[in-house]
Structures are given as C-alpha cells and as structure tokens.
Design a protein around this motif. Structure first.
Motif, mmCIF file in Angstrom:
data_model
loop_
_atom_site.group_PDB
_atom_site.id
_atom_site.type_symbol
_atom_site.label_atom_id
_atom_site.label_comp_id
_atom_site.label_asym_id
_atom_site.label_seq_id
_atom_site.Cartn_x
_atom_site.Cartn_y
_atom_site.Cartn_z
ATOM 1 N N GLU A 176 0.816 -1.211 0.000
ATOM 2 C CA GLU A 176 0.000 0.000 0.000
ATOM 3 C C GLU A 176 0.853 1.266 0.000
ATOM 4 N N ALA A 177 1.989 1.230 0.690
ATOM 5 C CA ALA A 177 2.840 2.420 0.770
ATOM 6 C C ALA A 177 3.369 2.814 -0.599
ATOM 7 N N GLN A 178 3.517 1.843 -1.479
ATOM 8 C CA GLN A 178 3.989 2.134 -2.831
ATOM 9 C C GLN A 178 2.824 2.405 -3.784
ATOM 10 N N LEU A 179 1.723 1.669 -3.609
ATOM 11 C CA LEU A 179 0.620 1.758 -4.560
ATOM 12 C C LEU A 179 -0.168 3.071 -4.427
ATOM 13 N N ARG A 180 -0.346 3.555 -3.217
ATOM 14 C CA ARG A 180 -1.179 4.760 -3.071
ATOM 15 C C ARG A 180 -0.580 5.978 -3.776
ATOM 16 N N PRO A 181 0.697 6.319 -3.550
ATOM 17 C CA PRO A 181 1.231 7.470 -4.287
ATOM 18 C C PRO A 181 1.231 7.267 -5.796
ATOM 19 N N ALA A 182 1.412 6.015 -6.245
ATOM 20 C CA ALA A 182 1.357 5.736 -7.686
ATOM 21 C C ALA A 182 -0.045 5.987 -8.221
ATOM 22 N N THR A 183 -1.052 5.604 -7.432
ATOM 23 C CA THR A 183 -2.442 5.827 -7.827
ATOM 24 C C THR A 183 -2.761 7.319 -7.889
ATOM 25 N N GLU A 184 -2.314 8.045 -6.900
ATOM 26 C CA GLU A 184 -2.550 9.497 -6.869
ATOM 27 C C GLU A 184 -1.875 10.187 -8.044
ATOM 28 N N GLU A 219 -9.908 -2.238 -5.782
ATOM 29 C CA GLU A 219 -10.321 -2.478 -4.393
ATOM 30 C C GLU A 219 -9.499 -1.640 -3.419
ATOM 31 N N GLN A 220 -8.187 -1.541 -3.668
ATOM 32 C CA GLN A 220 -7.350 -0.716 -2.805
ATOM 33 C C GLN A 220 -7.723 0.758 -2.938
ATOM 34 N N ALA A 221 -7.945 1.186 -4.177
ATOM 35 C CA ALA A 221 -8.326 2.578 -4.396
ATOM 36 C C ALA A 221 -9.650 2.898 -3.702
ATOM 37 N N TRP A 248 -9.251 3.806 -0.146
ATOM 38 C CA TRP A 248 -8.740 5.171 0.037
ATOM 39 C C TRP A 248 -9.741 6.230 -0.453
ATOM 40 N N GLY A 249 -10.891 5.802 -0.977
ATOM 41 C CA GLY A 249 -11.853 6.727 -1.537
ATOM 42 C C GLY A 249 -11.420 7.304 -2.874
ATOM 43 N N LEU A 250 -10.557 6.575 -3.594
ATOM 44 C CA LEU A 250 -9.997 7.072 -4.851
ATOM 45 C C LEU A 250 -10.452 6.271 -6.071
#
Length: 386
Positions: free
Chosen positions: A62-70, A93-95, A98-100
């Motif tokens: 998650e620490a890597q995927l969230r900034p990549a998603t943003e 599902e991960q997004a 995070w509400g993204l």
C-alpha cells in the motif's frame, strides 16, 4: 496469478477408470491445490505436492501503490495497458479503501486501453472501462507487437504490472518515445518453506516423475529459481525436454517456459484446471504406447519407437528429422520452441537453429509440407486434426 480454476466434477469416466494409474505427477499450485490433488488421485495418479508460491502470493504494497495511484489521477495517461484481471481488481479495491476508485476510473476512461487477455477485459468492464484492443493469444508480447512501429513520442503510458517485473516492457516503450509509468499492484511471493520445491527439483532432474503441472507463470519462474540455486537447472531443463512433461493450464503459463526451450502441453481452448487434467488423461498414456494421430489433410500418422507409418506406409527418416518428429509428436498441436528442438538433435549436428530448419524441411519432405506448421517467432507444431 493463477491462470486456471477448477470446474466440473471429479466423478467422470476418467475418475472411475483410473485413467492416470501408474503415473507420478508433480503439482506446483499453491491455491486450490487440494482440488487438483484430489482430481489426480481419484484418477489413480501418485501425486507429489510442492507449492512453488505462497498460499497468499499476491501481496499489495500500500505504501507504494497509493502514491502511484494518486500520480495517475493527477496526470491521466494517454494509454493504459492492463495485464491481469486479479491485478486490476486488486488495484480498484485498494483505491476504493482510500476513496480514490471513482477518480482512478475517471482518469483511465479517456485513455487508449489495451488489455492482455479476457480476464483483464472482464475486470476493466466491471468498473465501466472499455478496452480498445486485446490479443486472442493472451500474451503480453503480442500487445507489444501491436504497438511496435508506432510513434509514441510524448505519449503518457501507464502499465499495470502483475506479480513479475515489466521493467523491460517499459524500456521497450520508452525507446519508442513514450513516457512510461509502471504501477506495481502486487508482488508474487515464493513459498515460505522451499523444502518441498527442492525435493521436486531433484525428482524432476532424476526423471522420477512423468509430468509436472503449472497453473501460473510465476510458479514456473519459482521452480527454475529453485533449480538454479541447487545447481540442477540444466538437469531440470533436460528432463523436461526429454521424458518429463511440463503440463500448463494455458498459453500464458506455457510462455514462461519458452525462455528455457522447454516444450509444454496445455488445453487448446480453455485455461481451466479440469481441462488440463483431461488433457493429461489422453496425453500421458499415449506416450507409453504407440501414438496414432490424424494429420491435417486426412493423413494417419503412427509412431511407435523408431517406426513411423504414414497412411500405413513406413517412412524412413534420418536421425535429425526423427528427433524433431519425436518432439512434435510428444506435444501434438502445441508449439515446440526452436531451442527445445535444437536440444533434441543428435550429437554432432551443427548447433544452430539452421540445423532445426533443415531437419524440419526434411521432415516436411517425408510427411508432406502441411504436416509441420511454422509459428512465427515461437517455433513449430505438428498440424493435427482437432
């Protein structure tokens, strides 16, 4: 990613008659391996279970995927390459957590979307995204072929990475001028206890198994890594090229063996575990008996030991084309890589792919030009009636 899942029931004719009695089969699956072992044992097979991957192989960072998603949301791509269904679903599902998720879908929707196969297509459509193109082969190299030659200068491309690195794909697209971002949704994790895998490596190398099943490309990579670490990689490759059958659930898994020049068999129509086992029921017994095949054009080919009959007439073959025929007959209808055919040529034969081409030419001269088909960039296959 597991390419195929269980379908159908075990209570069929094969299960009742012990169609795999006397065969020793290795199983590398981590997920749903109980079902696969049960299906094989109920057909009389002796099963050696050695999971190649963790029981929870696809772990999201998650620490890597969230900034990549943003970053994707902030700077939407011109093109999006979806590689796996499980990866796309995990990303959405991960997004969502995070509400993204809605913002991510909006960012991807205007892009030119290419999907590697039907599972990726299904995951895309489930969230309202539509692919522009997808190859029938399910091979990512065909996605690259589709893009090869295009001017991608200035194009922002996002590649959804599956459990194995796609860094070389990114480099190839950058050479065409693209600005490429690889989003790593998950990484595949090998089995926590490698002991069974090391034991399986020894049994393959020592020719103690008749076949080994694979339901994902990462499982192939894990086996070869284990073989390399104990110094038996060449022995394993030689075993698969000779007597041990590498049985794959579908073409994506089979493609992972091409790097090693290993011939494989897999169901021609559906990437499913039941279809894979049904294929073994017909293929493995035929390897112990004389094999009779219907070639394209209505010709009957019978091969038993060193004897070859075409429509009842004996065909004389020199050692090189005979070796090629044996490899093709062992994998009827499936592609055998040139490297695997080269490894089967008799010692003393010139060690180049030209020697394979010459042997294939002689084989076609003996059996007919349509008997052996060339599959561009991959190898050759015996043209059999389905």
């Amino acid at each position: 990613m597991v390419e195929g899942l269980v379908e159908g029931t075990a209570e069929d004719a094969g299960a009742r008659t012990g169609s795999l009695a006397g065969f020793r089969i290795g199983v590398t699956a981590a997920r749903k391996n109980e079902e696969q072992v049960a299906l094989l044992e109920r057909r009389g097979a002796e099963v050696v279970l050695a999971p190649a991957l963790s029981s929870d192989p696809n772990r999201v960072d998650e620490a890597q995927l969230r900034p990549a998603t943003e970053a994707v949301i902030a700077n939407p791509p011109h093109m999006f390459l979806a590689t796996t269904g499980v990866g796309m679903r995990a990303w959405i599902e991960q997004a969502q957590q995070w509400g993204l998720d809605e913002a991510l879908v909006r960012a991807l929707r205007p892009a030119e979307i290419l999907a590697r196969g039907p599972k990726a297509v299904g995951a895309l459509r489930a969230v309202g995204l539509r692919e522009l193109w997808s190859p029938q082969s399910e091979l990512f190299e065909d996605v690259l072929d589709h893009l090869r030659g295009r001017d991608l200068t200035g194009k922002r491309i996002v590649v959804q990475e599956h459990g194995q690195s796609l860094s070389m794909v990114a480099h190839a697209l950058r050479r065409q001028g693209a600005d490429v971002t690889v989003v790593t949704v998950y990484r595949t994790v090998t089995a926590e206890d490698p002991t069974p895998m090391f034991a399986l490596v020894d049994r393959i190398a020592d020719l103690e198994l008749d076949a080994v099943t694979f339901t994902s490309a990462p499982a192939v990579a894990a086996l070869m890594d284990a073989a390399t670490s104990v110094g038996r990689r060449d022995d394993v490759v030689s075993a698969f090229q000779a007597d041990v059958v590498a049985v794959c659930v579908g073409p994506v898994t089979a493609a992972a063996f091409e790097l090693w020049g290993v011939p494989t068999i897999y169901p021609p129509d559906r990437s499913r575990m039941a279809a894979m086992i049904k294929l073994m029921e017909s293929d493995l017994p035929s390897r112990r008996q004389g094999l009779s095949l219907e070639l394209v054009g209505g010709h009957q080919l019978l091969m038993h030991g060193e004897s070859v009959l075409l429509d009842g007439t004996e065909v004389k073959l020199s050692p090189a084309p005979m070796a090629v025929l044996a490899a093709l007959v062992a994998n009827p209808g499936n592609v055998v890589p040139r490297r695997a055919l080269l490894a089967q040529l008799p010692s003393g034969t010139a060690g180049s792919e030209h020697a394979v081409e010459m042997a294939v030419a002689r084989l076609r001269a003996a059996l007919g030009t349509r008997a052996v088909q060339t599959v561009v960039k991959r190898g050759y296959r015996l043209a059999v009636e389905v």
